[in-house]
Write a protein that holds these residues in place. Sequence first.
Motif, PDB file in Angstrom:
ATOM      1  N   TYR A   1      -5.849  -4.134   3.014  1.00 38.05           N
ATOM      2  CA  TYR A   1      -7.236  -3.764   2.793  1.00 38.05           C
ATOM      3  C   TYR A   1      -7.822  -3.234   4.102  1.00 38.05           C
ATOM      4  O   TYR A   1      -7.739  -3.884   5.137  1.00 38.05           O
ATOM      5  N   THR A   2      -8.399  -2.071   4.036  1.00 34.74           N
ATOM      6  CA  THR A   2      -9.031  -1.503   5.221  1.00 34.74           C
ATOM      7  C   THR A   2     -10.535  -1.410   5.000  1.00 34.74           C
ATOM      8  O   THR A   2     -11.031  -1.618   3.898  1.00 34.74           O
TER       9      THR A   2
ATOM     10  N   ASN B   1     -11.057  -1.539  10.866  1.00 31.34           N
ATOM     11  CA  ASN B   1     -10.439  -2.677  10.215  1.00 31.34           C
ATOM     12  C   ASN B   1     -10.339  -3.792  11.243  1.00 31.34           C
ATOM     13  O   ASN B   1      -9.778  -3.583  12.318  1.00 31.34           O
TER      14      ASN B   1
ATOM     15  N   ILE C   1     -10.730  -5.088  -6.464  1.00 35.52           N
ATOM     16  CA  ILE C   1     -10.250  -4.251  -5.374  1.00 35.52           C
ATOM     17  C   ILE C   1      -8.729  -4.312  -5.335  1.00 35.52           C
ATOM     18  O   ILE C   1      -8.131  -5.324  -5.682  1.00 35.52           O
TER      19      ILE C   1
ATOM     20  N   ALA D   1       0.828  -1.211   0.000  1.00 36.59           N
ATOM     21  CA  ALA D   1       0.000   0.000   0.000  1.00 36.59           C
ATOM     22  C   ALA D   1       0.859   1.257   0.000  1.00 36.59           C
ATOM     23  O   ALA D   1       0.479   2.288   0.535  1.00 36.59           O
TER      24      ALA D   1
ATOM     25  N   HIS E   1     -16.556  -5.705   0.000  1.00 34.78           N
ATOM     26  CA  HIS E   1     -16.552  -4.251   0.078  1.00 34.78           C
ATOM     27  C   HIS E   1     -17.597  -3.640  -0.848  1.00 34.78           C
ATOM     28  O   HIS E   1     -17.915  -4.192  -1.904  1.00 34.78           O
TER      29      HIS E   1
ATOM     30  N   LYS F   1      -5.248  -3.137  -2.799  1.00 33.41           N
ATOM     31  CA  LYS F   1      -4.925  -2.852  -1.411  1.00 33.41           C
ATOM     32  C   LYS F   1      -4.831  -1.352  -1.184  1.00 33.41           C
ATOM     33  O   LYS F   1      -4.278  -0.613  -1.992  1.00 33.41           O
ATOM     34  N   GLY F   2      -5.374  -0.924  -0.072  1.00 32.25           N
ATOM     35  CA  GLY F   2      -5.399   0.492   0.239  1.00 32.25           C
ATOM     36  C   GLY F   2      -4.219   0.903   1.074  1.00 32.25           C
ATOM     37  O   GLY F   2      -3.255   0.171   1.257  1.00 32.25           O
TER      38      GLY F   2
ATOM     39  N   ASN G   1       0.902   5.927  -2.962  1.00 33.48           N
ATOM     40  CA  ASN G   1      -0.310   6.670  -2.639  1.00 33.48           C
ATOM     41  C   ASN G   1       0.030   8.145  -2.484  1.00 33.48           C
ATOM     42  O   ASN G   1       1.182   8.567  -2.619  1.00 33.48           O
TER      43      ASN G   1
ATOM     44  N   THR H   1     -11.310   0.770   2.110  1.00 34.22           N
ATOM     45  CA  THR H   1     -10.692   0.552   0.808  1.00 34.22           C
ATOM     46  C   THR H   1     -11.768   0.505  -0.270  1.00 34.22           C
ATOM     47  O   THR H   1     -12.718  -0.262  -0.182  1.00 34.22           O
ATOM     48  N   SER H   2     -11.620   1.346  -1.287  1.00 35.41           N
ATOM     49  CA  SER H   2     -12.652   1.445  -2.322  1.00 35.41           C
ATOM     50  C   SER H   2     -12.498   0.335  -3.343  1.00 35.41           C
ATOM     51  O   SER H   2     -11.428  -0.237  -3.515  1.00 35.41           O
TER      52      SER H   2
ATOM     53  N   SER I   1      -1.576   0.246  -5.773  1.00 40.79           N
ATOM     54  CA  SER I   1      -0.926   0.803  -4.589  1.00 40.79           C
ATOM     55  C   SER I   1       0.365   0.091  -4.220  1.00 40.79           C
ATOM     56  O   SER I   1       1.085   0.537  -3.333  1.00 40.79           O
TER      57      SER I   1
END
Length: 1023
Positions: A891-892, A759, A882, A324, A935, A884-885, A327, A895-896, A337
């Motif tokens: 992933y949180t 999370n 998806i 991640a 998500h 990783k944020g 960013n 995370t979009s 990311s």
Amino acid sequence: MNTLSLRGLTASALFLLLPMSARAVITTTGVVDKTRYTNSVTFTIAGATSATLDGVPISLGTPVTVTSIGFHDLQADDGVPANHKQAYFIVRNSERLDTEDGIPTMKPYHFVNDAPSAFAAGTLKLMVPSRYPNNLILPVEARLAKANDDPLFLNGVVKAGNFPASPLQLRRGWGSTILPAQTAITTTTSTSYDANVNGATATAPIVIEPASAPGYWTAVTGAVTGSWPANSRIHMTGTVTVANGATLTIGAGTIVWADPGVNIEVAAGGSVVVNGTVADPVVIAPASSTAPWGGVWLRPTVAPAKASFVATGLILCRWGADPAWTNSAHGFSAHRSEQAAFGVADSAILTLTDCAMIGPINLSESRGSGIASNKPAMNLTRVLCQRAITGGEQVQGSILMNNCAFIEFNNPNMDVDSEGFVDGDNDGLYLFPNNGNTHTLNNTLVGWTKDDGIDTGGSNGGSTIMTGCWFENCVHEAVSNSGGNRIPESHYSVHFNSGQAMECGYGDASVGPQSLVDHSLLIGNMVGARYGDNYGSGSWTYGGTFTMNDSLSLYNGFHDAWAIEWTSWAYQNARMTIRRSYISKAADLANWPGAGADANHLWNPATDGPQLSSYMPVPDSNVGVDLLLDKRQDHISGFPASVNVRLSTFSSKTVTTKYNLIGKPTPESTTETVISTGTLTWTPGETVKSVALSLPVGHPYNQVCLCLSDPVNAEVTGSPAFYFKYTVPSSTADFAYVPAKSTGWSYSAKRDYTAALYNPDLLLGIASQAPENSWKGWNHNEAITYGASVVFWNTNKTAPIGFRSATSTATLLLGTTLTAAEQGPSNDRTKAMYCRKKFTIEDPSVDAAKNVGTIKSLTLKYWYDDAAVIYLNGTELLARNISKGAGTQGYTYTTSTGATVDANTEGDAVTVVITDAGLLGALRTGVNVLAAEVHQGSLTSSDLVWDCQVTAQFKPAPTGIYGLGQLGSDHYFYWLDTDILGLETSPNLGAGSWTKRPDQKSPVPLIPTATRMFYRAKDITAP
């Protein structure tokens, strides 16, 4: 009998007669004009006298089902023009999510190695460290070059006699590998990487040094300045920083051992100078490929100071520890990311010459991205980036790439050569030359990407100029273009075996994207030249232009030139200009005939073939030809009904080869019977032929062989395919450990824990827990509470789990509906849901006496909305829709997702087969846990859905069949238990002399050599 005559009737009388002969109204039920349907649609035409689908007559009055993925044109008539009915519609593939509507599923053909004789035109060049420590993975780069050092775009396998188990595949002249650490060497030992590819040879001497002596490594962390002299041995135990005003100079031959996750960070005003050479490169590598280091970060400019990194002869091996990292916090905007090898922040300077970024050779290992940049001054010459998530994202600035290669971009556990499709931004390069900037690529290779080769889309105009480049095996577009005033230009380039060769997509209505193809070849793609694009939803504007001059668009499977977009569902031929070009499809040429000096031509291979010569890697050379088969050995029940045969590249000449289907009573027998034979012919420009095959009913053959022979203007570069007849060992039937719609699921969809970003990893203190105790693990305590009383998990629930709006037409019925509190209000939905399902492996009848290793694959069939990450005992199996944020947890809760799933397609399952040994190794005897986080695509989402079925497939019992076979005058060693046995070779049968040969698969040709060689098949599952 009275005779009725119309003569003399008045107009009113005639009017009264007309209703007696009125026609029925044409009706179409089941299909609506300008509509998309997922996977299939069924319709019925009534009241018409004729109807066609895509120009082919269809039946009337009975249901017609269409499953062919693509754009379809339905026409119905009854003889009266005013009654004519027309419907445009799309059958879309649910696998493709929201992109590529209107074209069939693109499954690029597997590459074929080129003719050995073509390699005489090139020189093999290696970059290998000349002195290297033991116990450190050893990277190798190879490339083919012409006399002027430009790349020679040929496919071939580089073999090294001293490293027989580590072949290196060249893809269009570029390739790399990672040799295992030389752990057995305890004293200084001289060897060499002695490479040979079809007679092109090169030798790189290597001295392996024992690295255990005191003082061998110099430990470094924190701020550094000055130099690491030539042949230094540096151990980066922590992140290294180069401050403003400081310069770190690294001498040739320096080896840097980088601990997991450590970085090199250069502040504004700081600089790094790497003075390696091709013969003595500087290498930065971790001890283990499974524990990557971080990367290089050139920090943002603090005017007027800029961070600078200038390197010659540098290899970065297995970077990208932080999933991640790329960013906004580090100064980048990015589709992916994962940490970049080089993060070139605001206006920093990066210059690389003869450098390589070498990613993992094991499919299951994580990987970083290539180069992330923001307004850089970047100059790359002879740079390879291979096996990454993406080649990286370059925004604004000035970028020049000469003779570079960006190849193999895919997610872990998805073979880049497989037919598997993802829509996960695995692009070769994102080139966003905003604000009028220009990016320039010369003689550069971009290929084997699970998304676009080069994506030039976005707002704020700029140009990307590509000259002499080669694009191949890019699943979406070789060059994608969208946005306001985006100007990609492809000159004298080749776009081959990709989804769409060159695109002009959505953008500003007044100054849209402007794509140019000039003196280039678009060949063997799904679509060649393309105006419009295939986004399935949203409001898009199409105001761009596509120009193709003096080019060839040939043998593209769907269209050579196509100009339809989905806002108007109309052809926009006026926005695509084609001049003095050749097209192989007459229907496409009819839309752009041209006139006078700008006339276009229908391709005539008999007379026009020589025009392909200049685009070939070696003009007018022989090409390679091979069978396109996933397996070269199988049971006779797996004998294919047809086989594709492919050339390595297009040819300027007519190519022929014979195919022979040969039967033998036993593999060892010299008696051969030709079952069938024939000749395949490729006219200039064609690259794939299909041949139908069949075996005689009740045939007596215990072995059948399919082989190619007698090629003309080509050379066979692949092995024959063997099919054995034997009693198939019994194996346990497939077993569903987790059935669909099963009970026993636990889920959590809480919203009220903390004010911080939620999370479950953070909530449950994963940093201090063993992996098996985390929420994804098999030993997790589901009775855990938040605070004193809030229960975290809802247990023993039935899937599918989720919610949807009352007006949804989705067909997937929910087994458990989230409460209103768990769903959240309609304007602020719960962002993610977490699910767990236990299953047990302990039944001897299923698990072969609890030997989990007998499971050869797992098939996951899952339903989700809008994105999902799936874990097995804490090991990530896959992520869908998806990335990783930010943050160390990947992933949180917030995370979009990459896109949304249409409510009407939630019932369409996605099926994935897991065969990777590393992932299957996550299975354990006893309790296992399948976990998933699901998500949302937006805060106003109307639905959230999850269900999953897990089915195991088992290895059969061993046959114990192996032996020496013969085909004509050729001999081979074969064994049937390929899941269990692998090849080992030895030159002398001495103790410790056996070498594992994972590069050799049964059947192995026995080629006479000057020195003797012994072969054996050994259990590869044993320690």
